[in-house]
Design a protein around this motif. Sequence first.
Motif, PDB file in Angstrom:
ATOM      1  N   ILE A   1      23.050  60.639  17.996  1.00 14.72           N
ATOM      2  CA  ILE A   1      23.519  59.968  19.059  1.00 14.72           C
ATOM      3  C   ILE A   1      23.267  58.562  18.799  1.00 14.72           C
ATOM      4  O   ILE A   1      22.075  58.017  18.521  1.00 14.72           O
ATOM      5  CB  ILE A   1      22.780  60.617  20.171  1.00 14.72           C
TER       6      ILE A   1
ATOM      7  N   HIS B   1      34.398  57.840  24.752  1.00 22.35           N
ATOM      8  CA  HIS B   1      32.844  57.482  25.016  1.00 22.35           C
ATOM      9  C   HIS B   1      32.641  58.549  26.012  1.00 22.35           C
ATOM     10  O   HIS B   1      33.279  59.312  26.767  1.00 22.35           O
ATOM     11  CB  HIS B   1      32.995  56.019  25.890  1.00 22.35           C
ATOM     12  N   TYR B   2      31.218  58.569  25.993  1.00 23.74           N
ATOM     13  CA  TYR B   2      30.512  59.462  27.052  1.00 23.74           C
ATOM     14  C   TYR B   2      29.770  58.742  27.921  1.00 23.74           C
ATOM     15  O   TYR B   2      29.021  58.045  27.664  1.00 23.74           O
ATOM     16  CB  TYR B   2      29.917  60.857  26.256  1.00 23.74           C
ATOM     17  N   HIS B   3      29.449  59.274  29.272  1.00 23.14           N
ATOM     18  CA  HIS B   3      28.505  59.081  30.290  1.00 23.14           C
ATOM     19  C   HIS B   3      27.514  59.956  30.633  1.00 23.14           C
ATOM     20  O   HIS B   3      28.196  61.276  30.799  1.00 23.14           O
ATOM     21  CB  HIS B   3      28.857  58.218  31.595  1.00 23.14           C
ATOM     22  N   THR B   4      26.260  59.727  31.004  1.00 20.47           N
ATOM     23  CA  THR B   4      25.385  61.005  31.481  1.00 20.47           C
ATOM     24  C   THR B   4      25.072  60.587  32.967  1.00 20.47           C
ATOM     25  O   THR B   4      25.551  59.608  33.481  1.00 20.47           O
ATOM     26  CB  THR B   4      23.934  60.670  30.681  1.00 20.47           C
TER      27      THR B   4
ATOM     28  N   MET C   1      24.365  67.527  24.286  1.00 22.93           N
ATOM     29  CA  MET C   1      24.360  66.468  23.061  1.00 22.93           C
ATOM     30  C   MET C   1      24.646  67.243  21.849  1.00 22.93           C
ATOM     31  O   MET C   1      25.328  66.533  21.005  1.00 22.93           O
ATOM     32  CB  MET C   1      23.080  65.807  23.077  1.00 22.93           C
TER      33      MET C   1
ATOM     34  N   ILE D   1      28.284  67.532  21.504  1.00 27.03           N
ATOM     35  CA  ILE D   1      29.121  66.256  21.243  1.00 27.03           C
ATOM     36  C   ILE D   1      28.896  66.022  19.432  1.00 27.03           C
ATOM     37  O   ILE D   1      29.763  65.581  18.965  1.00 27.03           O
ATOM     38  CB  ILE D   1      28.543  65.206  21.792  1.00 27.03           C
TER      39      ILE D   1
ATOM     40  N   VAL E   1      26.894  57.560  23.642  1.00 30.35           N
ATOM     41  CA  VAL E   1      26.635  57.899  24.704  1.00 30.35           C
ATOM     42  C   VAL E   1      25.971  57.010  25.633  1.00 30.35           C
ATOM     43  O   VAL E   1      24.779  56.679  25.349  1.00 30.35           O
ATOM     44  CB  VAL E   1      25.864  59.253  24.564  1.00 30.35           C
TER      45      VAL E   1
ATOM     46  N   CYS F   1      18.163  63.226  24.716  1.00 29.99           N
ATOM     47  CA  CYS F   1      19.460  63.211  24.273  1.00 29.99           C
ATOM     48  C   CYS F   1      19.446  62.891  22.661  1.00 29.99           C
ATOM     49  O   CYS F   1      20.468  63.150  22.022  1.00 29.99           O
ATOM     50  CB  CYS F   1      20.434  62.064  24.711  1.00 29.99           C
TER      51      CYS F   1
END
Length: 295
Positions: free
Chosen positions: A46, A235-238, A259, A262, A271, A292
């Motif tokens: 990641i 793109h990813y957000h948590t 994760m 992904i 991330v 993550c």
Amino acid sequence: MSSITSRRSALKNMVAGSAILSGTAALTDAFAEAQQSLGAELNGKINHSVARWCYSKIPLDDLCKAAKDMGIKSVELQGPAEWPTIKKYGLTCALPWGAGLGIEKGFNNPELHDELVKSYEEHFPKLVAAGYDKVICFSGNRKGMSDEQGMENAVKGLKRLMPAAEKHGITMVMELLNSKVNHKDYQCDHTVWGVELCKQVGSEKMKLLYDIYHMQIMEGDVIATIKKYHPYFAHYHTGGVPGRAEIDDTQELNYPAIMRAIVDTGYKGFVGQEFVPKRDPLASLKQSIQICDVA
């Protein structure tokens, strides 16, 4: 910029209720504590990023230093004024901003198309000069508009931008946000709407920001959605659900499993940690990276 103002305004109450550090002595102690045992090798599957606005009480230089020590490669959601500081620490800005009219005024409103297109077209060369290839954008609020009409309008506006985006190698990344808790009336509030938007725009330079926090609130089924629609996610957000706090066992999402899902898609992007800490901000940030950093 207007994007920053909109996002911070929408989250003002939660931020105010969070246990954010204050005072020079407390801040110094927090950095010392957070940097203890840092430097451990990460698994590297990641690429870690952090949203700057969640740590606005910490000076940007200090946040960059701490992020670097934690193995974080990016401090995101920043504009041209902040990019030099980020670069000074060998970091990137995985998802920049600096163009547009904010979350509520987006491409679903044809009256704003001229202004939006001009804003982004003027911003593209700045992104290229800084070595960045993405920029965030928003659908805007419905204001009584049907999803079909909003789609039609947004497609028209974004298609006007695609020649310039393609010329400069910039990907427009529209964020999926919840309209149930944080962003009332926002139109791009379901994955299928965003995916259909990308299909109709018809360019590889039109993608989505899959915000896990927001989409858990709106539709759930996070891992299955990632597996099905990942080609449209740039793109990813948590964020912890409920409450957008820490992503540990105080909330309902299983972030290690997410994760791994992904990673299994072959995703090589970033991330971004975008939760509002309720405890020591840097200790919480470090914990999120550990959670993550799947093997």
